[in-house]
Scaffold this active site. Sequence first.
Site, PDB file in Angstrom:
ATOM      1  N   TYR A 235     -15.680 -70.053  31.604  1.00  0.00           N
ATOM      2  CA  TYR A 235     -16.933 -69.457  32.080  1.00  0.00           C
ATOM      3  C   TYR A 235     -16.769 -67.944  32.264  1.00  0.00           C
ATOM      4  O   TYR A 235     -17.580 -67.156  31.777  1.00  0.00           O
ATOM      5  CB  TYR A 235     -17.348 -70.108  33.394  1.00  0.00           C
ATOM      6  CG  TYR A 235     -18.670 -69.595  33.926  1.00  0.00           C
ATOM      7  CD1 TYR A 235     -19.860 -69.910  33.291  1.00  0.00           C
ATOM      8  CD2 TYR A 235     -18.722 -68.803  35.065  1.00  0.00           C
ATOM      9  CE1 TYR A 235     -21.072 -69.443  33.778  1.00  0.00           C
ATOM     10  CE2 TYR A 235     -19.928 -68.331  35.563  1.00  0.00           C
ATOM     11  CZ  TYR A 235     -21.101 -68.654  34.914  1.00  0.00           C
ATOM     12  OH  TYR A 235     -22.291 -68.182  35.392  1.00  0.00           O
TER      13      TYR A 235
ATOM     14  N   THR B  48     -28.004 -72.176  42.886  1.00  0.00           N
ATOM     15  CA  THR B  48     -28.454 -72.917  41.716  1.00  0.00           C
ATOM     16  C   THR B  48     -27.489 -74.061  41.441  1.00  0.00           C
ATOM     17  O   THR B  48     -26.459 -74.208  42.107  1.00  0.00           O
ATOM     18  CB  THR B  48     -28.519 -72.006  40.466  1.00  0.00           C
ATOM     19  OG1 THR B  48     -27.178 -71.647  40.080  1.00  0.00           O
ATOM     20  CG2 THR B  48     -29.304 -70.732  40.751  1.00  0.00           C
TER      21      THR B  48
ATOM     22  N   SER C 180     -34.982 -74.492  35.307  1.00  0.00           N
ATOM     23  CA  SER C 180     -34.559 -74.550  36.708  1.00  0.00           C
ATOM     24  C   SER C 180     -33.973 -73.203  37.118  1.00  0.00           C
ATOM     25  O   SER C 180     -33.780 -72.307  36.290  1.00  0.00           O
ATOM     26  CB  SER C 180     -33.526 -75.660  36.930  1.00  0.00           C
ATOM     27  OG  SER C 180     -32.354 -75.399  36.179  1.00  0.00           O
TER      28      SER C 180
ATOM     29  N   SER D 159     -22.471 -62.452  34.928  1.00  0.00           N
ATOM     30  CA  SER D 159     -22.041 -63.033  36.199  1.00  0.00           C
ATOM     31  C   SER D 159     -21.005 -62.133  36.841  1.00  0.00           C
ATOM     32  O   SER D 159     -20.224 -61.457  36.147  1.00  0.00           O
ATOM     33  CB  SER D 159     -21.431 -64.422  35.979  1.00  0.00           C
ATOM     34  OG  SER D 159     -20.826 -64.902  37.169  1.00  0.00           O
TER      35      SER D 159
ATOM     36  N   LYS E 133     -18.654 -64.981  30.050  1.00  0.00           N
ATOM     37  CA  LYS E 133     -19.547 -64.022  30.691  1.00  0.00           C
ATOM     38  C   LYS E 133     -19.011 -62.594  30.569  1.00  0.00           C
ATOM     39  O   LYS E 133     -19.789 -61.641  30.421  1.00  0.00           O
ATOM     40  CB  LYS E 133     -19.749 -64.395  32.165  1.00  0.00           C
ATOM     41  CG  LYS E 133     -20.609 -65.636  32.366  1.00  0.00           C
ATOM     42  CD  LYS E 133     -22.023 -65.425  31.835  1.00  0.00           C
ATOM     43  CE  LYS E 133     -22.945 -66.573  32.170  1.00  0.00           C
ATOM     44  NZ  LYS E 133     -24.325 -66.359  31.701  1.00  0.00           N
TER      45      LYS E 133
END
Length: 275
Positions: free
Chosen positions: A161, A196, A20, A148, A165
């Site tokens: 997160y 997304t 995806s 990110s 990253k």
Amino acid sequence: MRHREMDLSDKKVVITGASSGIGRELALALARRGALLALAARRAELLDALADEISANGSPRPIVFGVDLAVPGAAAGLGRDTLAALGGVDIAINNAGTNLTGAQSVVADSAAARRVFEVNLWSPLALTSAVLPAMRAANAGVIVNVTSTVQAVPLPLLGYYSASKAALAQATRSLRLELAGTGIRVLEVVPGAADTALRDIDELPWKSAPPKTFPPVAPASTAAAIVRALDRGTRRVVHPRYSLLPLEVPALGRLVAAVGGRRVDTHSALAGPSR
């Protein structure tokens, strides 16, 4: 240093997180350019559908690997299986990512927290290690790590997160120096707000309405920027371009996090289980 431009036709490419979002659009874009693909993700049924779509469009059907990169050793196994199936790897795209919203005092070093680092950090390092010997032997190849903008914007409740990253971003820079003077390029992809399923702003418990942000960028737009970077031999792509600001001016990223953080309901997160 800019590497030579790359002809993507017949290049052997492995893409993680291909079911995806950006990974899926990358698969479609690279297939149109004539690349030979190995696609990996947990949801094998979505990969099969994508492979069928690519084949129906006249490109070679990608090889599909249903694999959970949160399992230690899975990424190294994926690397070995891809090398065997494709007969080599010219481009390895570490695109898979996962998020976790929660207070560090609640989540601690739980299985959920370790899963984030396994997918976002350890798996890219393991897949890279698995394919690098073949790239070294050929003195050619590209390692692509998707990080990110959040690496520079330490919002509350997104510590796992952003930390994973940021760690991947630093490892990417270090790897580039390790491979300096070889024919192997290391490309960091830094997506900003992408439309997304992995949108951190949607995961945070806001005290009222979420703050206004720039409209999210379509995954196909980010995929196109990555393909251009592969074409041109560049080392980093930040898309959209305004996402450069917190990366190049870290104080701005901290300011955005401080101002935005005041609107996050951290107390409710401290009182209940993490998501």
